[in-house]
Write an enzyme that holds these catalytic residues in place. Sequence first.
Site, PDB file in Angstrom:
ATOM      1  N   GLU A  61       0.878  -1.166   0.000  1.00  0.00           N
ATOM      2  CA  GLU A  61       0.000   0.000   0.000  1.00  0.00           C
ATOM      3  C   GLU A  61       0.918   1.220   0.000  1.00  0.00           C
ATOM      4  O   GLU A  61       1.580   1.501   0.989  1.00  0.00           O
ATOM      5  CB  GLU A  61      -0.850  -0.089   1.281  1.00  0.00           C
ATOM      6  CG  GLU A  61      -1.883   0.960   1.462  1.00  0.00           C
ATOM      7  CD  GLU A  61      -2.572   0.820   2.841  1.00  0.00           C
ATOM      8  OE1 GLU A  61      -2.667  -0.291   3.381  1.00  0.00           O
ATOM      9  OE2 GLU A  61      -2.991   1.853   3.360  1.00  0.00           O
ATOM     10  N   ASP A  72      -4.110   9.835   9.948  1.00  0.00           N
ATOM     11  CA  ASP A  72      -2.835   9.238  10.316  1.00  0.00           C
ATOM     12  C   ASP A  72      -2.346   9.683  11.674  1.00  0.00           C
ATOM     13  O   ASP A  72      -2.498  10.834  12.063  1.00  0.00           O
ATOM     14  CB  ASP A  72      -1.785   9.554   9.248  1.00  0.00           C
ATOM     15  CG  ASP A  72      -2.047   8.783   7.978  1.00  0.00           C
ATOM     16  OD1 ASP A  72      -2.294   7.566   8.077  1.00  0.00           O
ATOM     17  OD2 ASP A  72      -2.048   9.391   6.896  1.00  0.00           O
TER      18      ASP A  72
END
Lengths: 281, 414
Positions: A61, A72
Site C-alpha cells: 500500500e 494518520d
Amino acid sequence: MSNELTREPGASGRAIAAAKQEGRAAFIGYLPVGYPSVDLSLAAMTLLSQGHRSAGADIVEIGIPYSDPMMDGPVIQRAGTEALRAGVRTRDVFAAAEAVAAAGAVPVTMTYWNLVEQYGVDAFARDFANAGGAGLITPDLTPDEAEEWLAASEKYDLERIFLVAPSSTDERIVSTVQHCRGWVYATAVMGVTGTRSSTSAAGADLVARVRELVPDTLIGLGLGVSDGDQAATVAQYADAVIVGSALVKTLLAAADAGTPEDLTEMARVVDDLAEGVRRRP
Amino acid sequence: MTSTPGPDQTGHFGPFGGRFTPEALHAALNELDAAFTAAQADPAYAAELHDLRVNYAGRPTPLTLADRFSEHAGNATILLKREDLNHTGSHKINNVLGQALLTRRMGKTRLIAETGAGQHGVATATAAALFGMECRVYMGEVDTDRQALNVARMQLLGAEVIAVNAGSRTLKDAMNEAMRDWVATVDNTHYLIGSAAGPHPFPKLVRELQRVISTETRDQVLQRYGRLPDAVVACVGGGSNAIGMFADFIDEPSVGLYGFEAEGEGIETGRHAASVTGGAIGVLHGMRTYLLQNEDGQTQESHSISAGLDYPAVGPQHAWLHHSGRATYEPVTDREAMDAFKLLSRTEGIMPAIESAHALAGALRLGRRLADEQPDAEPLIVVNLSGRGDKDVRTAIEWFGIDGSVDGFQGAEE
C-alpha cells in the site's frame, strides 16, 4: 450505479484470494513514497515486496504524503511531513508502483482525495493503471462522493477499496462493500493509524459483521498490528492483515540514528509479519 | 432563489460542500444532522436557546450608528452590528450555545473544539462550564503564542488547551487534530466546529445558529430607517460571522453581500489567507471549496495578522455565493485592516477585533467606491463587528510601535 459496477477482484483481490487458498491471510504493508527520499522509499518498498529471509508482503500500500493527513497518527504523519519537505510529488507514486510490481507484489495506493482531484481523477487512474497499480484505498472518500472515481476505476480497470468502521451502520456497510471492487478495508479500532500493544476486539466484531451482512467479502483489517504475534491473531479472522506504522517506525529510527539507508530493522519486521500471517493456530 | 440552494440532503451547495470524511465519522455526522433537524422542530429547543441568548449572552446586540467613522466612507452611513458586545466578546457564542444544547440532547458529555484567535475556544470553554461538560481545545502553537490571553481565559474556565505543533501550527492543523480526537472518542464527544465549514451538516448547522445576526439586523434597520440596508459587510475566514450576517439577506436582491478576506501582506507575495480571491477549488477538512493549495493539492500555509482569519479554506456556502455571483469577496491587507482598527478606535471609541477590522476596511472601500459610482446615493452599510479587540492589544502594540510608556509627566515642583 452500484449495479453496473465490476465486482470481480483485480490483482490485489486475487492476491488475497490466493493467500486464502493457501490457508493463510495476506500481508499488506504500507509505506509512504518519498520518505526518507524517493529512491530510498523505493528500495524499502522493494524489500517489503520481496521479504528478506522469507516471503514479503503480498500487497504494498503506497501512501502519498499529504499536508493534512486526518487519518494518520504521529508516526506516518512525521514521515509524510518530512517527505513533503524533501520535495515528494504526487507523480512519484507511479515509479513506486512500478518498483513494487517489479519486485513481485501487488501495488495499491492509499491517498487523500484532494491529491487525486488536483492531478485529475481520470488522469490519475490512467497513469496509476499504466504503472501497474491495482487500485486505490481512499480514506477520506466514501462512495457518497465518489461518482467520478467510480467511473474512472471502471474505465481503467482499477480496484476500489473503501473503508468500513465499527461505527458504520449495517446499511452503510452493505452499500460500501457493494461499491468496492477487490476487497474492503476494515478499520479495526476507532481512531487513527498507529501501533497498539494489543489488537482490539472491535476488529474481530467488525469483520464478523461484514461477513454476516455481505458473505464472501474479502476483508483487510487495518490499524494496530505491530508484530508477527499480533498479525497471527488477526490472520485468524481477517483475510488480509494491514501493517503501516510498525514498518514506518523502523525507517524513522534509522533516520534518527543517522543511517537512513539502513533497512536491517525493517527486514526483521517484514520477516516477522510475513511469518505471522502464515502461522497455523 | 436558485443561486443559493441549500444545502441539499447530502450537504451540497451547488458543486461545493459535501462530506469528505473518514467512514468512521459518518455515523456521528448523521446523528448530529438528525439531532439538529429534530431540535429545529421542537419548540423546547428554540425556547431554551432563546433564553440563553437573552439572559446569558446578552442578545439582542445593539446596532450602533458610526457617525464619525462614516465621514471616511464617502456618502455612506455605516452601522455596526455589535457582536463584540456578546458574552465572551464575539459572535462565536451564538453557535456554541446552540451546539452545546444539541450535545446535551445527544447525551454526550465532552466537547472538543479547534480555535484560531481563541474566541471560539473561549466560547466553547464557556459553554462547557455552563453545561458541566468536559472540554478540550486544540490550538496551533503559533496561535497559542500570539493569543496567550485567550489560552489563559480557556484554562481559567476549566478547559484543557492543547498546542498543536504539526504542519503550519495554526487553525487548519488544530482542526486536523480535533478531527483525529473525534474519530477516536465519538461515542461520548461532540466536535463543536466553530466555523461554517467542515463536513455536512456543520456548514448548515453553524449558519442556522449564526442567522440570528442577520435576523436582528434586518429588524433593527427596518425599524430605524424604514428600509433594508444597501449592503451588509463581514470579514471572512472560515466564514461563520459572514454567513450569519448574510443569511436573512440572501433572498433580498437589493441588499449587497460583501465578504472581506485576509490579504495578509498581499496576494502577490503569496503570504495571505484569501481563499476565494487567491485559491482554487479542492477538498479540505471534509468539504469541497476554495482553498490555498499548490499544484499537487497540498494545502499551502495561510498568513494574516489576524489569527481568526488565518485559515487556508472557506465555508462551502461562501464558495457557492461567490461562484453564483450573489456575494462579492474582496481581499483586505494587514495594513488596511490595522488602519481601520485605529480609525474606529479613534472615531467611535470602539476597539474592534482585528478580524472585524478587515470588514471595517472593506466598508470604507465600498463606501468610497459607491460615492464615485453613484455620487447622489446615500447608502446604508451594515458592518458585522464580530468581536472586540482586547485580545489583539499585544499585536496592535507591535504593529503601531507603541510601547505602553506614558506620554509625559506633570506635577508640582519641589
